[in-house]
Design an enzyme around this catalytic site. Structure first.
Site, PDB file in Angstrom:
ATOM      1  N   GLY A  61       0.843  -1.191   0.000  1.00  0.00           N
ATOM      2  CA  GLY A  61       0.000   0.000   0.000  1.00  0.00           C
ATOM      3  C   GLY A  61       0.881   1.245   0.000  1.00  0.00           C
ATOM      4  O   GLY A  61       1.494   1.565  -1.010  1.00  0.00           O
ATOM      5  N   SER A 117       6.739  -4.264  -2.051  1.00  0.00           N
ATOM      6  CA  SER A 117       6.235  -2.952  -2.472  1.00  0.00           C
ATOM      7  C   SER A 117       6.365  -1.981  -1.299  1.00  0.00           C
ATOM      8  O   SER A 117       7.455  -1.815  -0.761  1.00  0.00           O
ATOM      9  CB  SER A 117       4.796  -3.101  -2.974  1.00  0.00           C
ATOM     10  OG  SER A 117       4.384  -1.964  -3.683  1.00  0.00           O
ATOM     11  N   TRP A 118       5.264  -1.327  -0.875  1.00  0.00           N
ATOM     12  CA  TRP A 118       5.354  -0.497   0.327  1.00  0.00           C
ATOM     13  C   TRP A 118       5.850  -1.323   1.513  1.00  0.00           C
ATOM     14  O   TRP A 118       6.546  -0.815   2.386  1.00  0.00           O
ATOM     15  CB  TRP A 118       4.005   0.140   0.645  1.00  0.00           C
ATOM     16  CG  TRP A 118       3.917   0.584   2.081  1.00  0.00           C
ATOM     17  CD1 TRP A 118       3.235  -0.019   3.100  1.00  0.00           C
ATOM     18  CD2 TRP A 118       4.590   1.717   2.662  1.00  0.00           C
ATOM     19  NE1 TRP A 118       3.439   0.657   4.283  1.00  0.00           N
ATOM     20  CE2 TRP A 118       4.256   1.732   4.041  1.00  0.00           C
ATOM     21  CE3 TRP A 118       5.434   2.707   2.163  1.00  0.00           C
ATOM     22  CZ2 TRP A 118       4.742   2.707   4.915  1.00  0.00           C
ATOM     23  CZ3 TRP A 118       5.924   3.677   3.041  1.00  0.00           C
ATOM     24  CH2 TRP A 118       5.572   3.671   4.394  1.00  0.00           C
ATOM     25  N   ASP A 169       8.517  -4.898 -13.741  1.00  0.00           N
ATOM     26  CA  ASP A 169       7.691  -4.270 -12.716  1.00  0.00           C
ATOM     27  C   ASP A 169       7.430  -2.824 -13.142  1.00  0.00           C
ATOM     28  O   ASP A 169       8.356  -2.030 -13.281  1.00  0.00           O
ATOM     29  CB  ASP A 169       8.434  -4.317 -11.376  1.00  0.00           C
ATOM     30  CG  ASP A 169       7.604  -3.853 -10.203  1.00  0.00           C
ATOM     31  OD1 ASP A 169       6.701  -3.030 -10.393  1.00  0.00           O
ATOM     32  OD2 ASP A 169       7.870  -4.317  -9.076  1.00  0.00           O
ATOM     33  N   HIS A 203       5.077  -6.704 -11.049  1.00  0.00           N
ATOM     34  CA  HIS A 203       5.095  -6.298  -9.649  1.00  0.00           C
ATOM     35  C   HIS A 203       4.422  -7.307  -8.732  1.00  0.00           C
ATOM     36  O   HIS A 203       4.785  -7.441  -7.570  1.00  0.00           O
ATOM     37  CB  HIS A 203       4.394  -4.938  -9.520  1.00  0.00           C
ATOM     38  CG  HIS A 203       4.435  -4.361  -8.147  1.00  0.00           C
ATOM     39  ND1 HIS A 203       5.595  -3.898  -7.563  1.00  0.00           N
ATOM     40  CD2 HIS A 203       3.447  -4.155  -7.221  1.00  0.00           C
ATOM     41  CE1 HIS A 203       5.323  -3.425  -6.353  1.00  0.00           C
ATOM     42  NE2 HIS A 203       4.029  -3.581  -6.113  1.00  0.00           N
TER      43      HIS A 203
END
Length: 334
Positions: free
Chosen positions: A55, A126-127, A282, A310
């Site tokens: 996120g 990711s985050w 990605d 991703h």
């Protein structure tokens, strides 16, 4: 999946471990209004691993448990502030003043102490990779290893690529849907145009913008394209929390002191065992950032997946993450 769980690495191709249910769950109080949902699954006596979702605002999902051998790992997951089963939910409460990277880092450390864990493996994509690195840099002595995917450092160049110009050239059809809620004269600053609408008094407009924001990310996750997007991105409640929290963090540069804070401090982690899994194609968090991290931190094992985007469910990414978790268990397990 039909793979049997054992303490030794399995031969490729690796699939996810079988679905499991938590043996413990609850809510942890914070210093303020937030109550953080957490759960534990796998082996209560196993190697602890904390799973940090993406996120920000993405929330956990049951399949995240399945990257780990349930016989060898004690798997801890939490929903970060404002999302998932944590309260208050950002789809209803739009006040984000006490929701920053450093609040989340404090929550993770508070949970470690609550659960009586000395050190744990930190796993994030990711985050989640950003938050994993931020936590590790602040609490290095509490991290036994890092497993990271889709490296993202919340730098202006990365945000401009995805929300202004870059990914738009690869997905012009999907980009058209993303810019649709924003008047043409405001499209020179898409991030702030979205921030204003997502946090405004018009809930219908906020919801429309949240769905467009979430759809843009959901439709660009996989190398397979939009058909592989998770259905949660089209759920209004999920989308509102996700878009509000993401845009808040991105507007504030991840709350880091400098644009390049993680790379400037990465040598702190030179002795921490680490695995990095990155898809070459990605689009959401392009390989440039992972490559720069690899150059600055050559001690970490770097797995470049040639035919992946991703998404953690792209086959090569999935296999790389499960392999890394298996290797970490052999290296660190008792």
């Amino acid at each position: 999946m039909t793979d049997s769980a054992n303490s030794k690495p399995r031969s490729a191709p690796r699939g996810l471990y079988p679905d499991i249910e938590p043996f413990d769950s609850g809510h942890m109080a914070t210093e303020g209004k937030h109550r953080i949902y957490y759960e534990q699954s796998g082996n209560p006596a196993g190697l602890p691993v904390v799973v940090l979702h993406g996120g920000p605002g993405g929330g956990t999902s049951p399949n995240l448990r399945c990257y780990f051998n349930p016989d060898g790992y004690r798997i801890i997951m939490l929903d970060q502030r404002g999302c998932g089963k944590s309260t208050p939910h950002a789809s209803q409460d739009i006040s984000l003043d006490d929701n920053t990277t450093w609040h989340l880092v404090a929550d993770i450390e508070r949970l470690r102490e609550k659960l009586g864990i000395d050190k744990w493996v930190v796993f994030g994509g990711s985050w989640g990779s950003t938050l994993s690195l931020a936590y590790a840099l602040k609490h290095t002595d509490r991290v036994s290893a890092l497993i990271l995917r889709g490296i993202f450092l919340v730098r202006k160049s990365e945000l401009d690529w995805f929300y202004q110009a870059g990914a738009s050239h690869l997905f012009p059809d999907i980009w058209q849907k993303f810019i649709a809620p924003i008047p043409a004269d405001e499209r020179g600053d898409m991030l702030n145009a979205y921030v204003r609408r997502l946090n405004g008094a018009d809930r219908a407009l906020a919801t429309r913008c949240a769905l467009a924001w979430s759809g843009w990310e959901g439709d660009t996750l996989s190398i397979e394209g939009p058909s592989e997007a998770a259905s949660k991105f089209s759920d209004p409640e999920f989308a509102l929390a996700f878009a509000r929290i993401e845009s808040w963090y991105f507007k504030n540069g991840g709350f880091f002191e400098t644009d390049n804070w993680v790379l400037e401090n990465i040598r702190t982690l030179k002795d921490v065992p680490a695995w990095i899994v990155q898809g070459r194609y990605d689009v959401v968090t392009p390989m440039t950032t992972a490559w720069e991290l690899h150059q600055a931190w050559p001690e970490a094992k770097f797995n470049l997946v040639k035919k992946a985007g991703h998404s953690s469910s792209d086959q090569g990414i999935l296999e790389g993450l499960v392999a890394a978790a298996d290797e970490a268990l052999v290296a660190l397990g008792t």
